[in-house]
Scaffold this motif. Structure first.
Motif, short mmCIF file in Angstrom:
data_model
loop_
_atom_site.label_atom_id
_atom_site.label_comp_id
_atom_site.label_asym_id
_atom_site.label_seq_id
_atom_site.Cartn_x
_atom_site.Cartn_y
_atom_site.Cartn_z
N THR A 106 0.70 -1.25 0.10
CA THR A 106 0.10 -0.08 0.28
C THR A 106 0.75 1.34 -0.22
OG1 THR A 106 -1.92 -1.29 1.19
CG2 THR A 106 -1.74 1.29 1.16
N GLU A 107 2.15 1.29 0.67
CA GLU A 107 2.94 2.42 0.89
C GLU A 107 3.55 2.71 -0.32
OE1 GLU A 107 5.57 2.09 4.21
OE2 GLU A 107 4.00 1.63 5.57
N MET A 108 3.90 1.44 -1.19
CA MET A 108 4.62 1.66 -2.30
C MET A 108 3.84 2.04 -3.49
SD MET A 108 7.05 -1.66 -2.40
CE MET A 108 7.41 -1.50 -4.27
N LYS A 109 2.34 1.75 -3.23
CA LYS A 109 1.34 2.17 -4.38
C LYS A 109 1.13 3.67 -4.42
CE LYS A 109 -2.05 -0.35 -5.78
NZ LYS A 109 -3.18 -1.06 -5.92
N ALA A 110 1.20 4.15 -2.90
CA ALA A 110 1.02 5.64 -2.53
C ALA A 110 2.17 6.30 -3.00
CB ALA A 110 0.85 6.01 -1.31
N GLY A 111 3.21 5.70 -2.91
CA GLY A 111 4.47 6.63 -3.46
C GLY A 111 4.55 6.60 -4.66
N PHE A 112 4.42 5.57 -5.57
CA PHE A 112 4.23 5.62 -6.88
C PHE A 112 3.29 6.65 -7.54
CE2 PHE A 112 6.29 1.33 -6.92
CZ PHE A 112 7.66 1.75 -7.21
N GLU A 113 2.08 6.74 -6.92
CA GLU A 113 1.07 7.59 -7.42
C GLU A 113 1.57 9.20 -7.09
OE1 GLU A 113 -2.33 6.46 -5.24
OE2 GLU A 113 -2.62 5.04 -6.46
N ARG A 114 2.24 9.24 -5.97
CA ARG A 114 2.91 10.62 -5.99
C ARG A 114 3.86 10.90 -6.74
NH1 ARG A 114 3.20 9.27 -0.18
NH2 ARG A 114 5.53 8.87 -0.44
N ILE A 115 4.70 9.96 -7.13
CA ILE A 115 5.73 10.31 -8.26
C ILE A 115 5.29 10.52 -9.41
CG2 ILE A 115 7.68 9.05 -9.74
CD1 ILE A 115 8.53 7.70 -7.34
N GLU A 116 4.00 9.58 -10.02
CA GLU A 116 3.46 10.04 -11.27
C GLU A 116 2.64 11.48 -11.40
OE1 GLU A 116 0.77 6.97 -11.76
OE2 GLU A 116 2.22 5.55 -12.03
N THR A 117 2.12 11.66 -10.08
CA THR A 117 1.53 13.09 -10.14
C THR A 117 2.72 14.08 -10.17
OG1 THR A 117 1.44 13.23 -7.80
CG2 THR A 117 -0.68 12.41 -8.96
N LYS A 118 3.82 13.96 -9.36
CA LYS A 118 4.88 14.87 -9.31
C LYS A 118 5.49 15.27 -10.97
CE LYS A 118 9.07 16.18 -7.04
NZ LYS A 118 9.89 15.98 -6.05
N PHE A 119 5.79 14.00 -11.58
CA PHE A 119 6.37 14.38 -12.81
C PHE A 119 5.33 14.10 -14.03
CE2 PHE A 119 9.78 12.70 -10.43
CZ PHE A 119 10.94 13.43 -10.40
N ASP A 120 3.92 14.59 -13.81
CA ASP A 120 2.94 14.41 -14.97
C ASP A 120 3.27 15.51 -15.86
OD1 ASP A 120 0.79 13.43 -16.06
OD2 ASP A 120 -0.39 14.45 -15.21
N GLY A 121 3.57 15.06 -17.24
CA GLY A 121 3.70 16.04 -18.23
C GLY A 121 5.19 16.27 -18.39
N LYS A 122 6.23 16.08 -17.62
CA LYS A 122 7.62 16.41 -17.37
C LYS A 122 8.42 15.28 -18.20
CE LYS A 122 7.25 19.33 -13.30
NZ LYS A 122 7.84 19.42 -12.05
N PHE A 123 7.72 14.31 -18.32
CA PHE A 123 8.87 13.32 -18.88
C PHE A 123 9.05 13.36 -20.37
CE2 PHE A 123 7.48 10.57 -15.35
CZ PHE A 123 8.75 10.01 -14.87
N ASP A 124 8.00 14.18 -21.12
CA ASP A 124 8.09 14.52 -22.49
C ASP A 124 9.21 15.50 -22.94
OD1 ASP A 124 5.88 12.81 -23.02
OD2 ASP A 124 4.27 14.64 -22.77
N SER A 125 9.38 16.68 -22.07
CA SER A 125 10.55 17.34 -22.10
C SER A 125 11.83 16.85 -21.60
CB SER A 125 10.18 18.65 -21.47
OG SER A 125 10.26 18.29 -20.11
#
Length: 103
Positions: free
Chosen positions: A48-67
């Motif tokens: 559960t903690e890992m899933k929450a951490g990955f969700e935070r990472i995805e929202t933090k880098f959302d759209g930034k991976f393209d650049s």
């Protein structure tokens, strides 16, 4: 021929002793089952903690991976260009040295 054989004392296993052994083994396995349940609960918490951490990472880098991907591709392109120029320069130097030594 002389044979030396150690004689072991034979123990009598009564039904009561076997029942006691069986109960003791059952109690130990019940303890192991409880421990495995605890480990399973801990793994569920970690999952559960890992899933929450990955969700935070995805929202933090959302759209930034393209650049970031464009920047990495441009760096690899520059590295490839530099390696090609270096290879051509070394090849020309070796060919020039061979020609110069043959004259």
């Amino acid at each position: 021929m002389v044979a030396c054989v150690a004689v072991m004392a034979r123990e009598a296993w009564t039904d009561e002793r076997l029942d006691d052994l069986k109960e003791n083994v059952n109690q130990r396995f019940d303890g192991v089952d409880k421990r495995f349940d605890q480990v399973g609960d801990e793994f569920a918490a970690v999952r559960t903690e890992m899933k929450a951490g990955f969700e935070r990472i995805e929202t933090k880098f959302d759209g930034k991976f393209d650049s970031l991907q464009v920047e990495i591709n441009s760096r690899f392109g520059a590295l490839q260009r530099t390696l090609l120029i270096g290879f051509c320069t070394m090849s020309a130097s070796i060919i020039g040295a061979l020609i110069a030594t043959q004259l």
